[in-house]
Design an enzyme around this catalytic site. Structure first.
Site, PDB file in Angstrom:
ATOM      1  N   THR A 214      -0.259  -5.534   0.383  1.00 37.86           N
ATOM      2  CA  THR A 214       1.126  -5.841   0.010  1.00 37.86           C
ATOM      3  C   THR A 214       2.145  -5.323   1.015  1.00 37.86           C
ATOM      4  OG1 THR A 214       1.265  -3.763  -1.191  1.00 37.86           O
ATOM      5  CG2 THR A 214       0.601  -5.721  -2.463  1.00 37.86           C
TER       6      THR A 214
ATOM      7  N   CYS B 199      -0.965  -3.641   5.187  1.00 38.58           N
ATOM      8  CA  CYS B 199      -1.971  -3.528   4.120  1.00 38.58           C
ATOM      9  C   CYS B 199      -1.859  -4.779   3.268  1.00 38.58           C
ATOM     10  CB  CYS B 199      -1.825  -2.221   3.333  1.00 38.58           C
ATOM     11  SG  CYS B 199      -0.385  -2.096   2.267  1.00 38.58           S
TER      12      CYS B 199
ATOM     13  N   ASP C 246      -5.098  -1.641   7.152  1.00 37.10           N
ATOM     14  CA  ASP C 246      -6.311  -1.374   6.374  1.00 37.10           C
ATOM     15  C   ASP C 246      -7.164  -2.641   6.371  1.00 37.10           C
ATOM     16  OD1 ASP C 246      -5.243  -3.057   4.430  1.00 37.10           O
ATOM     17  OD2 ASP C 246      -5.224  -1.561   2.825  1.00 37.10           O
TER      18      ASP C 246
ATOM     19  N   HIS D 197      20.696  -2.281  11.014  1.00 41.31           N
ATOM     20  CA  HIS D 197      21.376  -1.293  10.163  1.00 41.31           C
ATOM     21  C   HIS D 197      20.600  -0.005   9.963  1.00 41.31           C
ATOM     22  CE1 HIS D 197      24.244  -4.363   8.014  1.00 41.31           C
ATOM     23  NE2 HIS D 197      24.261  -4.471   9.332  1.00 41.31           N
TER      24      HIS D 197
ATOM     25  N   HIS E 169      26.414   2.734  11.124  1.00 42.94           N
ATOM     26  CA  HIS E 169      25.012   2.797  10.683  1.00 42.94           C
ATOM     27  C   HIS E 169      24.317   4.057  11.202  1.00 42.94           C
ATOM     28  CE1 HIS E 169      25.598  -1.139   9.077  1.00 42.94           C
ATOM     29  NE2 HIS E 169      25.951  -1.601  10.265  1.00 42.94           N
TER      30      HIS E 169
HETATM   31  C1  RB5 Z   1      -6.241  -2.484  -0.891  1.00 39.87           C
HETATM   32  O1  RB5 Z   1      -7.023  -3.133  -1.836  1.00 39.87           O
HETATM   33  C2  RB5 Z   1      -4.771  -2.564  -1.295  1.00 39.87           C
HETATM   34  O2  RB5 Z   1      -4.529  -1.768  -2.387  1.00 39.87           O
HETATM   35  C3  RB5 Z   1      -3.882  -2.177  -0.125  1.00 39.87           C
HETATM   36  O3  RB5 Z   1      -4.144  -3.007   0.949  1.00 39.87           O
HETATM   37  C4  RB5 Z   1      -2.392  -2.276  -0.355  1.00 39.87           C
HETATM   38  O4  RB5 Z   1      -2.021  -3.508  -0.880  1.00 39.87           O
HETATM   39  C5  RB5 Z   1      -1.767  -1.153  -1.054  1.00 39.87           C
HETATM   40  O5  RB5 Z   1      -0.540  -1.068  -1.213  1.00 39.87           O
END
Ligand code: RB5
Length: 146
Positions: free
Chosen positions: A66, A64, A8, A97, A132
């Site tokens: 996180t 993304c 993203d 695994h 596994h």
């Molecule tokens: C986008 O702002 C953010 O929410 C996305 O990149 C991600 O971290 C979501 O899990």
């Protein structure tokens, strides 16, 4: 090796760096976007990458902010085993695994050097099979039951 990648807007810089890194290492990278910092929804990117992972039986990387949202979305797609990894050890275990076929990264959590190390570990580590395999089979059977 061919590798499918997508991010993203939060991961677009990391994606660009990783594509360069992978290409310099001799890999062919299929980029599913996004291509700018204009906001997009990470589930849409997860679908684009994961469809190609299933169709072409290639490893995928999704990014993304996180890594959490895009890994949750990826794991809703039949045949996908996405692992969110913040270090090389978990990337190694995700392959050895869990036979993970998609690596999820958090661009707002880890730096570019660590991301490269994680990606390198992920694509170079084979699945160990054996006990596994039975467990992975049981994970995949959950799809048929739900
Ligand atoms: C986008 O702002 C953010 O929410 C996305 O990149 C991600 O971290 C979501 O899990």
């Amino acid at each position: 090796m061919q590798i499918i990648i997508g991010s993203d807007h939060a991961g677009v810089d990391m994606k660009k760096r990783l594509i360069e890194f992978l290409q310099q290492d001799g890999h062919q990278v299929i980029d599913c976007g996004t291509y700018s910092v204009e906001a997009v929804d990470y589930p849409d990117i997860a679908v684009k990458v994961c469809q190609k992972v299933i169709q072409q039986q290639l490893p995928g990387i999704v990014i993304c902010g996180t890594g959490i949202g895009i890994s949750i979305a990826a794991n809703k797609i039949n045949g996908i085993r996405a692992a969110l990894c913040y270090d090389a050890y978990t990337a190694s275990l995700a392959r050895r695994h869990n036979d993970a076929n998609v690596l999820a990264l958090g661009a707002r959590i880890i730096g570019p050097g660590l991301a490269q190390e994680i990606v390198k570990t992920f694509i170079n580590t084979p699945f160990e099979g054996g006990r596994h395999q039975r467990r992975v089979n049981k994970i995949m059977e959950l799809e048929a039951k739900s």
